[in-house]
Scaffold this active site. Structure first.
Site, PDB file in Angstrom:
ATOM      1  N   GLU A 105     -70.355  59.728-105.014  1.00  0.00           N
ATOM      2  CA  GLU A 105     -68.974  60.132-104.815  1.00  0.00           C
ATOM      3  C   GLU A 105     -68.163  58.947-104.288  1.00  0.00           C
ATOM      4  O   GLU A 105     -68.725  58.032-103.689  1.00  0.00           O
ATOM      5  CB  GLU A 105     -68.872  61.331-103.882  1.00  0.00           C
ATOM      6  N   CYS A 131     -75.465  63.179-123.238  1.00  0.00           N
ATOM      7  CA  CYS A 131     -74.780  62.557-124.373  1.00  0.00           C
ATOM      8  C   CYS A 131     -73.762  63.469-125.046  1.00  0.00           C
ATOM      9  O   CYS A 131     -73.068  63.052-125.970  1.00  0.00           O
ATOM     10  CB  CYS A 131     -75.810  62.074-125.395  1.00  0.00           C
TER      11      CYS A 131
END
Length: 344
Positions: A105, A131
């Site tokens: 983060e 993906c």
């Protein structure tokens, strides 16, 4: 799994206004990786050129040393906005779909939002689905545009596998590395760097844009352990992933035609997630695609993760004509698949 089937969706007034890609500048041939692993390959009796022969990846790309992987995402996003003729102040959504990240983060999206000078009213977050992330980002954006919640959306992606491949080669270069280790990490050596971005907006306001028609998605999460990646490497059951992914795609394709009323048997282009020669051939054979309408980019870009499909689409854009039908097809580790139709 109790209920088996596809999720299907159709969009009313959303279009792709632009799609761009950036090729990473450093070419890394498969022979380079094989040279670095020469001692291991001799010890394990793995023949020369197996990486290229089995995967079809002749080379992949890396960014220049010192390049932050999210800088190309900012560059691609800015280019996509310019190509679309959309001012940054009108963007209501930014979705970053990169698998690559250097920290947990904050989100990767916040730096890209800042780099693109987007307004404080623009939602921004990461969407992670291996993906398949870029296609999922397009689906989400189309839903929000159709609902009137936002006017324009930017979807971005940038991947950088250099560190993963460095640690993979280091592990496989150890004296205790086995054939099983080599096979389990083989797919890591096929990855490549690159970036892509797309701008979506209301089709009715942009004559000549490329309408997002609709599509399907399907989950096969019983396969969630077949390909697991972290910051240190990617570990894959290659055969299991091929078998599971192929079955998932085949089932989704059949139900899309039989249940949702889509007819994708004669598209002008099939833009697939770029993985390898065996996977591409298997999909073409399983659902009887015309091979000459399935462009191949993995041979010189490698598997660029979520960026590979939009990069391939962007590379095909100049050869597409108004009225062409394009099907975007992807599979993400986990497994999930999605198929999204565009009317060019």
């Amino acid at each position: 799994m109790t209920d088996v089937g596809n999720a299907s969706f159709r969009y009313r007034d959303t279009a792709v206004l632009s799609v761009t890609h950036i090729e990473a500048p450093v070419r890394v041939p498969s022979t380079d990786f094989e040279d670095r692993l020469a001692d291991t390959r001799r010890r394990l009796r793995i023949p020369d050129h197996m990486l290229e022969r089995v995967s079809g990846v002749v080379e992949r790309r890396w960014w220049e040393p010192g390049t932050r992987f999210d800088d190309p995402a900012i560059e691609a996003g800015a280019k996509a906005l310019a190509d679309a003729g959309v001012d940054a102040s009108r963007v209501g959504l930014l979705v970053n779909t990169s698998v690559t990240r250097t920290h947990l983060e904050p989100s990767v999206a916040v730096r890209i939002h800042h780099g693109l000078s987007l307004p404080s009213s623009a939602l921004n977050f990461d969407l992670a689905n291996a993906c398949l992330g870029f296609v999922n980002g397009m689906m989400l954006a189309a839903t929000m545009i159709d609902s009137g919640q936002i006017e324009y959306a930017v979807i971005v992606n940038s991947e950088d596998p250099r560190e993963t491949q460095r640690t993979t080669i280091e592990r496989l270069g150890r004296s205790d590395a086995t054939r099983e280790d080599y096979s389990r990490e083989f797919a890591s050596l096929t990855l490549g760097a690159g970036a892509a971005a797309a701008v979506l907006g209301p089709a009715g306001r942009h004559p000549g844009s490329h309408r997002v028609v609709g599509g399907v998605s399907r989950a096969g999460t019983e396969h969630h352990e077949l390909c697991v990646g972290d910051l240190d490497g990617m570990f894959t059951d290659t055969k299991g992933l091929l078998d599971g992914g192929l079955a998932l795609v085949t089932d989704a394709w059949r139900e899309a035609h039989n249940g949702a009323g889509f007819d994708w048997t004669d598209m002008d282009r099939y833009v697939t997630h770029q993985i390898s020669t065996p996977y591409t051939r298997a999909v073409i054979d399983a659902i009887d695609l015309p091979a000459d309408r399935v462009p191949i980019t993995f041979s010189h870009w490698g598997n660029v993760g979520p960026a590979s499909l939009p990069m391939t689409l962007a590379a095909q854009a100049e050869s597409l004509e108004t009225g062409d039908r394009v099907l975007c097809m992807g599979v993400g580790s986990g497994l999930n698949t999605a198929m999204l139709e565009l009317a060019w």
